[in-house]
Design a protein around this motif. Structure first.
Motif, short mmCIF file in Angstrom:
data_model
loop_
_atom_site.label_atom_id
_atom_site.label_comp_id
_atom_site.label_asym_id
_atom_site.label_seq_id
_atom_site.Cartn_x
_atom_site.Cartn_y
_atom_site.Cartn_z
N LYS A 1 7.30 -17.06 11.08
CA LYS A 1 6.78 -17.01 9.71
C LYS A 1 5.65 -15.98 9.57
CE LYS A 1 5.46 -21.32 9.52
NZ LYS A 1 5.63 -21.62 10.97
N SER A 2 4.63 -16.11 10.41
CA SER A 2 3.49 -15.21 10.30
C SER A 2 3.84 -13.78 10.67
CB SER A 2 2.33 -15.71 11.18
OG SER A 2 1.82 -16.93 10.69
N VAL A 3 4.74 -13.61 11.64
CA VAL A 3 5.18 -12.26 12.01
C VAL A 3 5.86 -11.59 10.82
CG1 VAL A 3 6.70 -10.91 13.50
CG2 VAL A 3 5.38 -12.80 14.46
N THR A 4 6.66 -12.35 10.09
CA THR A 4 7.31 -11.82 8.89
C THR A 4 6.27 -11.36 7.87
OG1 THR A 4 9.23 -13.26 9.20
CG2 THR A 4 8.90 -12.35 7.00
N ALA A 5 5.27 -12.21 7.63
CA ALA A 5 4.23 -11.87 6.66
C ALA A 5 3.44 -10.65 7.08
CB ALA A 5 3.31 -13.06 6.47
N LEU A 6 3.05 -10.59 8.34
CA LEU A 6 2.27 -9.46 8.83
C LEU A 6 3.08 -8.17 8.81
CD1 LEU A 6 0.43 -11.20 11.81
CD2 LEU A 6 -0.58 -10.49 9.63
N ALA A 7 4.38 -8.28 9.02
CA ALA A 7 5.23 -7.08 8.94
C ALA A 7 5.25 -6.54 7.52
CB ALA A 7 6.65 -7.42 9.40
N VAL A 8 5.36 -7.43 6.53
CA VAL A 8 5.36 -6.99 5.13
C VAL A 8 4.03 -6.33 4.78
CG1 VAL A 8 5.46 -7.77 2.73
CG2 VAL A 8 7.05 -8.72 4.42
N MET A 9 2.93 -6.85 5.33
CA MET A 9 1.61 -6.29 5.06
C MET A 9 1.33 -5.04 5.89
SD MET A 9 -0.07 -8.01 2.70
CE MET A 9 -1.76 -7.51 3.02
N GLY A 10 2.17 -4.75 6.86
CA GLY A 10 1.91 -3.61 7.74
C GLY A 10 0.75 -3.85 8.67
N LEU A 11 0.58 -5.10 9.11
CA LEU A 11 -0.58 -5.47 9.91
C LEU A 11 -0.23 -5.90 11.34
CD1 LEU A 11 -2.66 -7.51 7.30
CD2 LEU A 11 -3.19 -5.25 8.22
N LEU A 12 0.99 -5.66 11.77
CA LEU A 12 1.36 -6.02 13.14
C LEU A 12 0.65 -5.11 14.15
CD1 LEU A 12 5.19 -6.65 12.76
CD2 LEU A 12 3.42 -8.36 13.24
N ALA A 13 0.45 -5.63 15.35
CA ALA A 13 -0.22 -4.87 16.40
C ALA A 13 0.59 -3.64 16.78
CB ALA A 13 -0.42 -5.76 17.63
N PRO B 1 2.69 5.67 8.00
CA PRO B 1 1.34 5.63 8.58
C PRO B 1 0.46 4.62 7.86
CG PRO B 1 1.64 7.61 7.25
CD PRO B 1 2.99 6.97 7.36
N ASP B 2 -0.51 4.11 8.60
CA ASP B 2 -1.37 3.07 8.04
C ASP B 2 -2.14 3.57 6.82
OD1 ASP B 2 -2.53 0.29 8.47
OD2 ASP B 2 -4.36 1.50 8.38
N ARG B 3 -2.48 4.86 6.77
CA ARG B 3 -3.24 5.36 5.62
C ARG B 3 -2.45 5.23 4.32
NH1 ARG B 3 -1.72 9.95 8.43
NH2 ARG B 3 -0.37 11.42 7.32
N THR B 4 -1.11 5.28 4.43
CA THR B 4 -0.28 5.09 3.24
C THR B 4 -0.20 3.63 2.86
OG1 THR B 4 1.04 7.05 3.77
CG2 THR B 4 2.03 5.43 2.29
N ILE B 5 0.05 2.77 3.86
CA ILE B 5 0.17 1.33 3.59
C ILE B 5 -1.16 0.76 3.12
CG2 ILE B 5 0.81 -0.89 4.58
CD1 ILE B 5 2.43 0.63 6.69
N SER B 6 -2.28 1.27 3.63
CA SER B 6 -3.59 0.72 3.27
C SER B 6 -3.90 0.90 1.78
CB SER B 6 -4.70 1.37 4.12
OG SER B 6 -4.81 2.76 3.83
N ARG B 7 -3.26 1.87 1.13
CA ARG B 7 -3.47 2.05 -0.30
C ARG B 7 -2.78 0.96 -1.11
NH1 ARG B 7 -2.88 7.92 -2.62
NH2 ARG B 7 -3.68 6.71 -4.37
N LEU B 8 -1.79 0.32 -0.50
CA LEU B 8 -1.12 -0.81 -1.14
C LEU B 8 -1.85 -2.12 -0.87
CD1 LEU B 8 2.59 0.03 -0.22
CD2 LEU B 8 1.50 0.35 -2.44
N ARG B 9 -2.38 -2.26 0.37
CA ARG B 9 -3.05 -3.50 0.75
C ARG B 9 -4.33 -3.69 -0.05
NH1 ARG B 9 -1.63 -2.32 6.44
NH2 ARG B 9 -3.66 -1.29 6.63
N GLY B 10 -4.52 -4.89 -0.56
CA GLY B 10 -5.71 -5.21 -1.34
C GLY B 10 -5.57 -4.85 -2.80
N ASP B 11 -4.54 -4.08 -3.13
CA ASP B 11 -4.34 -3.65 -4.52
C ASP B 11 -2.99 -4.16 -5.01
OD1 ASP B 11 -4.72 -2.41 -6.93
OD2 ASP B 11 -4.18 -0.41 -6.22
N VAL B 12 -1.90 -3.60 -4.47
CA VAL B 12 -0.55 -4.03 -4.84
C VAL B 12 -0.20 -5.34 -4.13
CG1 VAL B 12 1.89 -3.43 -4.78
CG2 VAL B 12 0.18 -1.69 -5.32
N MET B 13 -0.55 -5.43 -2.85
CA MET B 13 -0.26 -6.65 -2.08
C MET B 13 -1.50 -7.09 -1.33
SD MET B 13 2.10 -5.11 0.99
CE MET B 13 1.55 -3.76 2.04
N THR B 14 -1.62 -8.39 -1.16
CA THR B 14 -2.81 -8.93 -0.51
C THR B 14 -2.44 -10.21 0.22
OG1 THR B 14 -5.13 -9.50 -0.88
CG2 THR B 14 -3.54 -10.31 -2.49
#
Length: 298
Positions: free
Chosen positions: A64-76, A96-109
């Motif tokens: 479950k959590s691995v699925t969620a972290l994958a969607v957020m781009g937060l896996l190790a 790259p994380d710089r692209t995903i980070s623009r979505l995190r906290g704004d589009v997805m959280t």
């Protein structure tokens, strides 16, 4: 998939956008860890529309959590991710994380289980909430930050927003800290909120209040929600659909009513039976999942 992605635009929830538009699309998601690439997710498929709420249930270690972290781009960095995850039209896998980070906290959280791990103990709460908002603003917005912070703290049910904003996390109760984390998740009016066991650390009374706040907040911003929990009663309060995970696979997916009243998979039947202890007569043996499902026969 190999073409360079367009930079994310302003994709926050739009109240005028019709419900039902696909927001998240996951196809053949596989995740492996380590040099040996031991696979822990085996071809996960699901989609999530704007405003839709899906519960993700299953025992610890089911993925479950691995699925969620994958969607957020937060896996190790040790994780190998294949397949496709599209959020608001943006591909996550391989970006790259710089692209995903623009979505995190704004589009997805994401709202995590334990607020003390999500909050910086050395920083006042108001500043932490403000940083999330300021990170995704264009132009000079710092002068508006305090008003935004106090407004969202009030929205999540904190009676004295100014006092809370001036407090450190350890000066707040567990329920107050979780509301602060919820405020951080909602301040940018995201399109997707992922909740990973958000009320497990709370007592029953506080849990009920936080769930009501989450329910109202999701309605207010029109956000989709992927809600992870081992507590079936909690999932039934929040979600209209449920996905059941076992050993890195989705073994059943249906409406909440279907899953609870007409479960098809033996594992699902076992989970529901173990959650309905009030139906066990005094002196009867408590049900266990293995009464309904033999893992060795999979």
């Amino acid at each position: 998939m190999n073409t360079p992605p367009r930079e994310p635009q302003d994709l926050r929830a739009d109240p005028d956008r019709p419900l039902g538009e696909t927001l998240v699309e996951v196809r053949d998601l596989r995740v492996a860890f380590g040099k040996e690439r031991r696979e822990v997710l085996h071809g996960i498929d699901f989609s999530l529309a704007r405003g839709q709420r899906i519960g993700l249930i299953g025992e610890s270690g089911s993925g479950k959590s691995v699925t969620a972290l994958a969607v957020m781009g937060l896996l190790a960095e040790t994780a190998t991710v294949t397949g496709s995850i599209r959020v608001a039209g943006q591909e996550i896998v391989g970006r790259p994380d710089r692209t995903i980070s623009r979505l995190r906290g704004d589009v997805m959280t994401m709202v995590f289980q334990e607020p003390m791990t999500a909050l910086d103990p050395t920083m006042k709460v108001g500043r932490q909430v403000a940083e999330v908002w300021l990170l995704h603003q264009r132009g000079s917005a710092r002068q508006r930050a305090r008003a935004e912070v106090l407004g969202i703290l009030e929205e999540v049910g904190l009676a004295d927003p100014a006092r809370v904003a001036a407090s450190y996390p350890h000066q707040l109760s567990g329920g107050q800290r979780q509301r602060v984390v919820l405020a951080m998740a909602l301040i940018n009016r995201p399109s997707l909120v992922i909740c990973d066991e958000p009320t497990t650390a709370l007592d029953v009374t506080v849990q009920a209040r936080v769930l009501r706040l989450l329910d109202d907040a999701l309605d207010d911003v029109g956000a989709a929600c992927l809600f992870i929990s081992h507590d079936l009663a909690v999932v039934s309060q929040v979600c209209s659909e449920i996905m059941v995970m076992l050993d890195g696979e989705v073994v059943e997916h249906g409406t909440t009513r279907e899953i609870f009243n007409e479960p098809r998979h033996g594992y699902t039947r076992g989970l529901i039976a173990t959650a309905r202890l009030d139906q066990v007569e005094p002196g009867e043996r408590l049900p266990v999942v293995s009464d309904f499902f033999d893992r060795s026969t999979r």
